[in-house]
Design a protein around this motif. Structure first.
Motif, PDB file in Angstrom:
ATOM      1  N   ASN A   1       0.519  -1.253   0.131  1.00 60.66           N
ATOM      2  CA  ASN A   1      -0.186  -0.541  -0.548  1.00 60.66           C
ATOM      3  C   ASN A   1       1.043   1.329   0.189  1.00 60.66           C
ATOM      4  OD1 ASN A   1       0.757   0.166   2.395  1.00 60.66           O
ATOM      5  ND2 ASN A   1      -0.765  -0.175   3.768  1.00 60.66           N
ATOM      6  N   LYS A   2       1.785   1.609  -0.285  1.00 58.85           N
ATOM      7  CA  LYS A   2       3.069   1.855  -0.334  1.00 58.85           C
ATOM      8  C   LYS A   2       3.225   2.783  -1.438  1.00 58.85           C
ATOM      9  CE  LYS A   2       5.823   1.757   4.392  1.00 58.85           C
ATOM     10  NZ  LYS A   2       3.868   0.381   4.446  1.00 58.85           N
ATOM     11  N   ASN A   3       3.392   4.176  -2.130  1.00 54.26           N
ATOM     12  CA  ASN A   3       3.285   4.045  -3.544  1.00 54.26           C
ATOM     13  C   ASN A   3       4.868   4.855  -3.494  1.00 54.26           C
ATOM     14  OD1 ASN A   3       1.292   2.653  -5.421  1.00 54.26           O
ATOM     15  ND2 ASN A   3      -0.004   4.345  -3.860  1.00 54.26           N
ATOM     16  N   VAL A   4       5.966   4.934  -3.827  1.00 53.78           N
ATOM     17  CA  VAL A   4       6.725   6.054  -3.856  1.00 53.78           C
ATOM     18  C   VAL A   4       6.907   5.839  -5.419  1.00 53.78           C
ATOM     19  CG1 VAL A   4       9.134   6.072  -2.785  1.00 53.78           C
ATOM     20  CG2 VAL A   4       7.387   5.133  -1.593  1.00 53.78           C
ATOM     21  N   ARG A   5       7.351   8.058  -5.446  1.00 48.94           N
ATOM     22  CA  ARG A   5       8.109   8.378  -6.742  1.00 48.94           C
ATOM     23  C   ARG A   5       8.760   9.275  -6.344  1.00 48.94           C
ATOM     24  NH1 ARG A   5       5.734  10.292 -12.312  1.00 48.94           N
ATOM     25  NH2 ARG A   5       7.569  12.335 -12.019  1.00 48.94           N
ATOM     26  N   ILE A   6      10.743   9.361  -6.315  1.00 55.01           N
ATOM     27  CA  ILE A   6      11.542  10.221  -6.491  1.00 55.01           C
ATOM     28  C   ILE A   6      12.130  10.302  -7.369  1.00 55.01           C
ATOM     29  CG2 ILE A   6      14.031  11.275  -5.768  1.00 55.01           C
ATOM     30  CD1 ILE A   6      13.748   8.402  -3.982  1.00 55.01           C
ATOM     31  N   ASP A   7      11.667  12.285  -7.352  1.00 58.33           N
ATOM     32  CA  ASP A   7      12.071  12.997  -9.017  1.00 58.33           C
ATOM     33  C   ASP A   7      13.183  13.898  -8.566  1.00 58.33           C
ATOM     34  OD1 ASP A   7      10.099  12.298 -10.601  1.00 58.33           O
ATOM     35  OD2 ASP A   7       8.471  13.265  -9.519  1.00 58.33           O
ATOM     36  N   ILE A   8      14.146  13.359  -9.858  1.00 59.81           N
ATOM     37  CA  ILE A   8      15.641  14.801  -9.353  1.00 59.81           C
ATOM     38  C   ILE A   8      16.142  15.410 -10.282  1.00 59.81           C
ATOM     39  CG2 ILE A   8      18.217  14.604  -8.551  1.00 59.81           C
ATOM     40  CD1 ILE A   8      18.099  11.429  -8.098  1.00 59.81           C
ATOM     41  N   LYS A   9      16.308  16.477 -10.211  1.00 64.05           N
ATOM     42  CA  LYS A   9      16.343  17.810 -11.180  1.00 64.05           C
ATOM     43  C   LYS A   9      17.440  18.351 -11.241  1.00 64.05           C
ATOM     44  CE  LYS A   9      12.725  17.568 -13.194  1.00 64.05           C
ATOM     45  NZ  LYS A   9      12.372  17.440 -15.088  1.00 64.05           N
ATOM     46  N   TYR A  10      18.452  18.066 -11.649  1.00 64.46           N
ATOM     47  CA  TYR A  10      20.200  18.630 -11.956  1.00 64.46           C
ATOM     48  C   TYR A  10      19.939  19.806 -11.899  1.00 64.46           C
ATOM     49  CZ  TYR A  10      21.903  13.992 -10.433  1.00 64.46           C
ATOM     50  OH  TYR A  10      21.930  12.883  -9.518  1.00 64.46           O
ATOM     51  N   SER A  11      20.283  20.706 -11.407  1.00 65.15           N
ATOM     52  CA  SER A  11      20.633  22.267 -11.780  1.00 65.15           C
ATOM     53  C   SER A  11      22.064  22.711 -12.305  1.00 65.15           C
ATOM     54  CB  SER A  11      20.195  23.071 -10.918  1.00 65.15           C
ATOM     55  OG  SER A  11      20.971  23.691  -9.650  1.00 65.15           O
ATOM     56  N   SER A  12      22.767  22.136 -11.836  1.00 65.08           N
ATOM     57  CA  SER A  12      24.481  22.279 -11.569  1.00 65.08           C
ATOM     58  C   SER A  12      24.832  21.097 -11.962  1.00 65.08           C
ATOM     59  CB  SER A  12      25.263  23.340 -11.647  1.00 65.08           C
ATOM     60  OG  SER A  12      24.648  23.283  -9.767  1.00 65.08           O
ATOM     61  N   VAL A  13      26.269  20.376 -12.368  1.00 67.78           N
ATOM     62  CA  VAL A  13      26.976  19.368 -12.412  1.00 67.78           C
ATOM     63  C   VAL A  13      28.173  19.584 -12.825  1.00 67.78           C
ATOM     64  CG1 VAL A  13      27.655  17.074 -12.774  1.00 67.78           C
ATOM     65  CG2 VAL A  13      24.939  17.560 -13.045  1.00 67.78           C
ATOM     66  N   SER A  14      29.513  19.915 -12.250  1.00 63.07           N
ATOM     67  CA  SER A  14      31.117  19.777 -12.062  1.00 63.07           C
ATOM     68  C   SER A  14      31.388  17.739 -11.817  1.00 63.07           C
ATOM     69  CB  SER A  14      31.120  21.014 -11.647  1.00 63.07           C
ATOM     70  OG  SER A  14      31.301  20.573 -10.107  1.00 63.07           O
ATOM     71  N   VAL A  15      32.813  18.218 -12.909  1.00 58.56           N
ATOM     72  CA  VAL A  15      33.218  16.887 -12.568  1.00 58.56           C
ATOM     73  C   VAL A  15      34.369  16.949 -12.142  1.00 58.56           C
ATOM     74  CG1 VAL A  15      31.767  15.644 -13.949  1.00 58.56           C
ATOM     75  CG2 VAL A  15      33.833  16.420 -15.409  1.00 58.56           C
ATOM     76  N   ASN A  16      35.562  16.025 -11.580  1.00 53.32           N
ATOM     77  CA  ASN A  16      37.055  15.681 -11.598  1.00 53.32           C
ATOM     78  C   ASN A  16      37.416  17.142 -10.731  1.00 53.32           C
ATOM     79  OD1 ASN A  16      36.445  13.462 -13.375  1.00 53.32           O
ATOM     80  ND2 ASN A  16      36.786  14.184 -14.972  1.00 53.32           N
ATOM     81  N   GLU A  17      37.049  17.830  -9.979  1.00 54.64           N
ATOM     82  CA  GLU A  17      37.526  18.982  -9.328  1.00 54.64           C
ATOM     83  C   GLU A  17      37.708  18.533  -8.195  1.00 54.64           C
ATOM     84  OE1 GLU A  17      35.478  21.644  -9.884  1.00 54.64           O
ATOM     85  OE2 GLU A  17      35.444  21.974 -11.857  1.00 54.64           O
ATOM     86  N   PRO A  18      38.133  18.958  -7.337  1.00 52.55           N
ATOM     87  CA  PRO A  18      39.099  17.601  -5.702  1.00 52.55           C
ATOM     88  C   PRO A  18      37.639  18.100  -4.543  1.00 52.55           C
ATOM     89  CG  PRO A  18      40.520  20.174  -6.201  1.00 52.55           C
ATOM     90  CD  PRO A  18      39.034  20.273  -7.586  1.00 52.55           C
ATOM     91  N   VAL A  19      37.153  17.131  -4.059  1.00 51.56           N
ATOM     92  CA  VAL A  19      35.526  17.418  -3.638  1.00 51.56           C
ATOM     93  C   VAL A  19      36.198  17.612  -2.104  1.00 51.56           C
ATOM     94  CG1 VAL A  19      34.011  17.606  -5.336  1.00 51.56           C
ATOM     95  CG2 VAL A  19      34.832  15.120  -4.263  1.00 51.56           C
ATOM     96  N   ASP A  20      35.275  17.279  -0.921  1.00 49.64           N
ATOM     97  CA  ASP A  20      35.124  16.545  -0.117  1.00 49.64           C
ATOM     98  C   ASP A  20      34.182  15.858   0.429  1.00 49.64           C
ATOM     99  OD1 ASP A  20      34.151  19.212   1.000  1.00 49.64           O
ATOM    100  OD2 ASP A  20      35.074  19.836   2.648  1.00 49.64           O
ATOM    101  N   PHE A  21      34.100  15.297   2.073  1.00 48.47           N
ATOM    102  CA  PHE A  21      32.462  14.897   2.471  1.00 48.47           C
ATOM    103  C   PHE A  21      32.774  15.114   3.577  1.00 48.47           C
ATOM    104  CE2 PHE A  21      34.664  12.779  -1.002  1.00 48.47           C
ATOM    105  CZ  PHE A  21      33.570  12.295  -2.568  1.00 48.47           C
ATOM    106  N   PRO A  22      32.275  16.155   4.307  1.00 46.63           N
ATOM    107  CA  PRO A  22      32.440  15.904   5.330  1.00 46.63           C
ATOM    108  C   PRO A  22      31.433  15.450   6.569  1.00 46.63           C
ATOM    109  CG  PRO A  22      31.947  18.346   4.981  1.00 46.63           C
ATOM    110  CD  PRO A  22      32.139  17.230   3.663  1.00 46.63           C
TER     111      PRO A  22
END
Length: 259
Positions: free
Chosen positions: A227-248
């Motif tokens: 009885n559970k209906n689930v929907r997840i919508d994701i809309k990316y607005s900006s994306v960058s790749v291969n740059e330094p990132v951290d995970f605080p």
């Protein structure tokens, strides 16, 4: 976002991304099977592999809408990934207040909920309570980026062609896949189900070029279980790749550890 959101709701969101669903059976598209002499199966598999979105690190901002039955929660998502190693998410309310933070590795999942002052830390296998033992880190990463899941496309797969679309059907590790690719061999629909009938339908659209590669900026994941209906919508607005990132991920001492 409603203030009664809990760590388990956030985890549910993550679980659905991973394959926690049982959906109604959908009608299969009408396809014309092309003989191997007319279309080269090996070349199609090669094209699918070459057009997968590749990266070392990725950082993205998105709007996310999570619907559970008749309840809807909208939020902003800050996503960071180190390929095959870490997925980090910061979820903020529309007002800009951080609601929760999530960090997933191939071995663990950690969630803290600022509104409730709660912290949850579990082995990645915890997700199998909801999704099945064959779900792994790669499954989640692939669903977030519109890539194929490892093992879903191989020489053992059945490949059909219909117009400018390529349809791949295969099975691996008790999972059955039906994948639909566009004329550029980018995944536009991903249907998964397991031997127990659990099923997930992911759709990918609004492709944009990032460093010479195409990435879907619109992702829709649909499921229903009982009885559970689930929907997840994701809309990316900006994306960058291969740059330094951290995970605080520093959990305040006042937070309550949840089982």
């Amino acid at each position: 976002m409603k203030k009664n959101i809990s760590s388990r709701l956030i985890l549910l969101c993550l679980v659905v991304l991973c394959f926690a669903c049982k959906a109604k059976k959908e009608a299969a598209p009408v396809l014309t099977t092309v003989p191997p002499e007319a279309s080269n199966k090996t070349e199609s598999i090669k094209a699918i592999s070459e057009n997968a979105f590749g990266f070392r690190t990725l950082s993205a901002k998105a709007k996310i809408d999570f619907k559970l039955n008749n309840t809807s929660n909208g939020a902003n998502l800050n996503l960071r990934i180190r390929n095959d190693e870490v997925i980090w998410m910061s979820i903020t309310a529309i007002a800009g207040i951080e609601v929760a933070r999530v960090m997933v590795t191939p071995d663990s999942i950690k969630v803290y909920n600022r509104l409730q002052g709660e912290y949850l830390a579990k082995p990645f296998s915890f997700i199998s309570r909801y999704s099945g033992r064959n779900v792994d880190f790669n499954t989640l990463q692939s669903l977030l980026l519109g890539n194929t899941i490892k093992g879903s496309v191989s020489q053992a797969s059945e490949i059909n062609w219909s117009g400018n679309q390529t349809v791949v059907k295969s099975s691996a590790k008790d999972l059955i896949y039906e994948l639909i690719f566009n004329e550029h061999y980018k995944l536009i629909e991903n249907r998964l189900r397991d031997s127990k009938g659990q099923q997930l339908n992911g759709k990918y659209s609004e492709f944009q070029a990032i460093n010479g590669q195409n990435l879907p900026y619109s992702i829709s994941l649909l499921s229903n279980a009982g009885n559970k209906n689930v929907r997840i919508d994701i809309k990316y607005s900006s994306v960058s790749v291969n740059e330094p990132v951290d995970f605080p991920f520093s959990v305040p001492k006042r937070f309550t550890v949840k089982d």
